[in-house]
Design a protein around this motif. Sequence first.
Motif, PDB file in Angstrom:
ATOM      1  N   MET A   1       5.203  -2.949 -24.094  1.00 19.01           N
ATOM      2  CA  MET A   1       4.887  -3.887 -23.026  1.00 19.01           C
ATOM      3  C   MET A   1       4.089  -3.152 -21.949  1.00 19.01           C
ATOM      4  O   MET A   1       4.547  -2.134 -21.414  1.00 19.01           O
ATOM      5  CB  MET A   1       6.157  -4.489 -22.431  1.00 19.01           C
ATOM      6  CG  MET A   1       5.887  -5.458 -21.285  1.00 19.01           C
ATOM      7  SD  MET A   1       4.850  -6.879 -21.780  1.00 19.01           S
ATOM      8  CE  MET A   1       6.027  -7.790 -22.782  1.00 19.01           C
ATOM      9  N   ILE A   2       2.900  -3.650 -21.665  1.00 23.28           N
ATOM     10  CA  ILE A   2       2.024  -3.059 -20.651  1.00 23.28           C
ATOM     11  C   ILE A   2       2.051  -3.965 -19.424  1.00 23.28           C
ATOM     12  O   ILE A   2       1.697  -5.150 -19.518  1.00 23.28           O
ATOM     13  CB  ILE A   2       0.583  -2.900 -21.157  1.00 23.28           C
ATOM     14  CG1 ILE A   2       0.564  -2.249 -22.548  1.00 23.28           C
ATOM     15  CG2 ILE A   2      -0.241  -2.106 -20.167  1.00 23.28           C
ATOM     16  CD1 ILE A   2       1.083  -0.848 -22.585  1.00 23.28           C
ATOM     17  N   ALA A   3       2.476  -3.433 -18.294  1.00 21.89           N
ATOM     18  CA  ALA A   3       2.487  -4.181 -17.037  1.00 21.89           C
ATOM     19  C   ALA A   3       1.415  -3.601 -16.119  1.00 21.89           C
ATOM     20  O   ALA A   3       1.422  -2.397 -15.827  1.00 21.89           O
ATOM     21  CB  ALA A   3       3.861  -4.097 -16.373  1.00 21.89           C
ATOM     22  N   VAL A   4       0.493  -4.453 -15.685  1.00 25.44           N
ATOM     23  CA  VAL A   4      -0.665  -4.002 -14.895  1.00 25.44           C
ATOM     24  C   VAL A   4      -0.591  -4.619 -13.502  1.00 25.44           C
ATOM     25  O   VAL A   4      -0.414  -5.842 -13.356  1.00 25.44           O
ATOM     26  CB  VAL A   4      -1.986  -4.395 -15.597  1.00 25.44           C
ATOM     27  CG1 VAL A   4      -3.184  -3.953 -14.757  1.00 25.44           C
ATOM     28  CG2 VAL A   4      -2.050  -3.772 -16.982  1.00 25.44           C
TER      29      VAL A   4
ATOM     30  N   LEU B   1       1.726  -5.298 -29.007  1.00 25.15           N
ATOM     31  CA  LEU B   1       1.515  -5.120 -27.566  1.00 25.15           C
ATOM     32  C   LEU B   1       1.775  -6.424 -26.831  1.00 25.15           C
ATOM     33  O   LEU B   1       1.449  -7.518 -27.314  1.00 25.15           O
ATOM     34  CB  LEU B   1       0.087  -4.658 -27.289  1.00 25.15           C
ATOM     35  CG  LEU B   1      -0.330  -3.289 -27.849  1.00 25.15           C
ATOM     36  CD1 LEU B   1      -1.739  -2.959 -27.420  1.00 25.15           C
ATOM     37  CD2 LEU B   1       0.624  -2.207 -27.419  1.00 25.15           C
ATOM     38  N   GLY B   2       2.363  -6.279 -25.655  1.00 21.54           N
ATOM     39  CA  GLY B   2       2.508  -7.403 -24.741  1.00 21.54           C
ATOM     40  C   GLY B   2       1.846  -7.047 -23.420  1.00 21.54           C
ATOM     41  O   GLY B   2       1.604  -5.872 -23.121  1.00 21.54           O
TER      42      GLY B   2
ATOM     43  N   TYR C   1       3.777 -12.168 -14.211  1.00 24.93           N
ATOM     44  CA  TYR C   1       3.436 -13.244 -15.136  1.00 24.93           C
ATOM     45  C   TYR C   1       3.233 -12.650 -16.532  1.00 24.93           C
ATOM     46  O   TYR C   1       2.567 -11.622 -16.687  1.00 24.93           O
ATOM     47  CB  TYR C   1       2.158 -13.972 -14.694  1.00 24.93           C
ATOM     48  CG  TYR C   1       2.240 -14.557 -13.300  1.00 24.93           C
ATOM     49  CD1 TYR C   1       2.791 -15.812 -13.079  1.00 24.93           C
ATOM     50  CD2 TYR C   1       1.781 -13.828 -12.203  1.00 24.93           C
ATOM     51  CE1 TYR C   1       2.875 -16.340 -11.798  1.00 24.93           C
ATOM     52  CE2 TYR C   1       1.861 -14.340 -10.918  1.00 24.93           C
ATOM     53  CZ  TYR C   1       2.405 -15.604 -10.727  1.00 24.93           C
ATOM     54  OH  TYR C   1       2.488 -16.113  -9.453  1.00 24.93           O
ATOM     55  N   LEU C   2       3.806 -13.316 -17.521  1.00 29.26           N
ATOM     56  CA  LEU C   2       3.627 -12.878 -18.907  1.00 29.26           C
ATOM     57  C   LEU C   2       2.292 -13.416 -19.408  1.00 29.26           C
ATOM     58  O   LEU C   2       2.161 -14.600 -19.716  1.00 29.26           O
ATOM     59  CB  LEU C   2       4.775 -13.375 -19.787  1.00 29.26           C
ATOM     60  CG  LEU C   2       4.713 -12.969 -21.266  1.00 29.26           C
ATOM     61  CD1 LEU C   2       4.762 -11.459 -21.415  1.00 29.26           C
ATOM     62  CD2 LEU C   2       5.845 -13.634 -22.061  1.00 29.26           C
TER      63      LEU C   2
ATOM     64  N   GLY D   1      11.853  -6.317 -14.368  1.00 29.06           N
ATOM     65  CA  GLY D   1      12.863  -7.293 -14.757  1.00 29.06           C
ATOM     66  C   GLY D   1      12.352  -8.281 -15.782  1.00 29.06           C
ATOM     67  O   GLY D   1      13.056  -8.620 -16.744  1.00 29.06           O
ATOM     68  N   LEU D   2      11.114  -8.763 -15.614  1.00 24.47           N
ATOM     69  CA  LEU D   2      10.535  -9.670 -16.601  1.00 24.47           C
ATOM     70  C   LEU D   2      10.348  -8.973 -17.938  1.00 24.47           C
ATOM     71  O   LEU D   2      10.567  -9.571 -19.004  1.00 24.47           O
ATOM     72  CB  LEU D   2       9.195 -10.200 -16.082  1.00 24.47           C
ATOM     73  CG  LEU D   2       8.425 -11.125 -17.033  1.00 24.47           C
ATOM     74  CD1 LEU D   2       9.248 -12.356 -17.387  1.00 24.47           C
ATOM     75  CD2 LEU D   2       7.091 -11.540 -16.415  1.00 24.47           C
ATOM     76  N   SER D   3       9.981  -7.715 -17.905  1.00 27.17           N
ATOM     77  CA  SER D   3       9.818  -6.960 -19.149  1.00 27.17           C
ATOM     78  C   SER D   3      11.137  -6.853 -19.903  1.00 27.17           C
ATOM     79  O   SER D   3      11.194  -7.035 -21.122  1.00 27.17           O
ATOM     80  CB  SER D   3       9.268  -5.562 -18.859  1.00 27.17           C
ATOM     81  OG  SER D   3       8.028  -5.634 -18.186  1.00 27.17           O
TER      82      SER D   3
END
Length: 250
Positions: free
Chosen positions: A97-100, A143-144, A153-154, A188-190
Amino acid sequence: MIEFAYPLCFVLLLAPVIMYFIAPAYKEKRSSIQVPYFEQLVDITGEKPQKGAVILSRKHIQKLLLILAWLCIVVAMAKPEVIGTPVTQQKSARDLMIAVDLSGSMAVEDFVLPENQSNKVDRLTAVKQVLRKFVSQRDSDRLGLILFGDAPYLQAPFTNDLDTWLTLLNDTQVGMAGQSTAFGDAIGLSISVFNSHETQNRVLIVLTDGNDTASKVPLLKLQRLLRPLISKFTPLPLVILSQLVKKKLI
């Protein structure tokens, strides 16, 4: 190895035999001449009067071709398929999971790219450049993508379609999720997304240039809340780039 998708279609091979015994034979009418001296002709020729229709007889080659044609039709309806040997594909089945971060500070131009070190680019452009190289080496991973600013936001659930994932990443712009940094909410969303999948290997990568300024739950409190949840489920490695301090991409 040849298999048939619809083997029950071979029951239709009996249809001509059943029709032969059930349906009446096809008769073809022929023209006749009516004469006043019919009885004299019968006596002279010795022929017996018959009905005004005859059953056509087929040659043996015609019967053979008819049987072969029906056999080909039934085989085609059964849909033959060539089944090869099973192919086993081994994949790592790793979810990344990639959070940007898309907050306003990501627009600061203080990075240079290796191919063009004379011009500075904004931080989001630098992140995209790094992720493009990273994704090119993730052939067997899913990948997410999570985008966060005022809230997370997802953008893309876990997928093997890396081209689509890169397209969604390239379409991102600074500020499209807000100007603040909801760092803790993104984590938290991840976690929530990870818990909805059964993959054993889970990795979270967060790319941000600042501290948490907009999360509903403070980051330290979130860490205490998530510790028992992470230990209950599969361990979740966190690779977090909390601040981009380098001025050059390597």
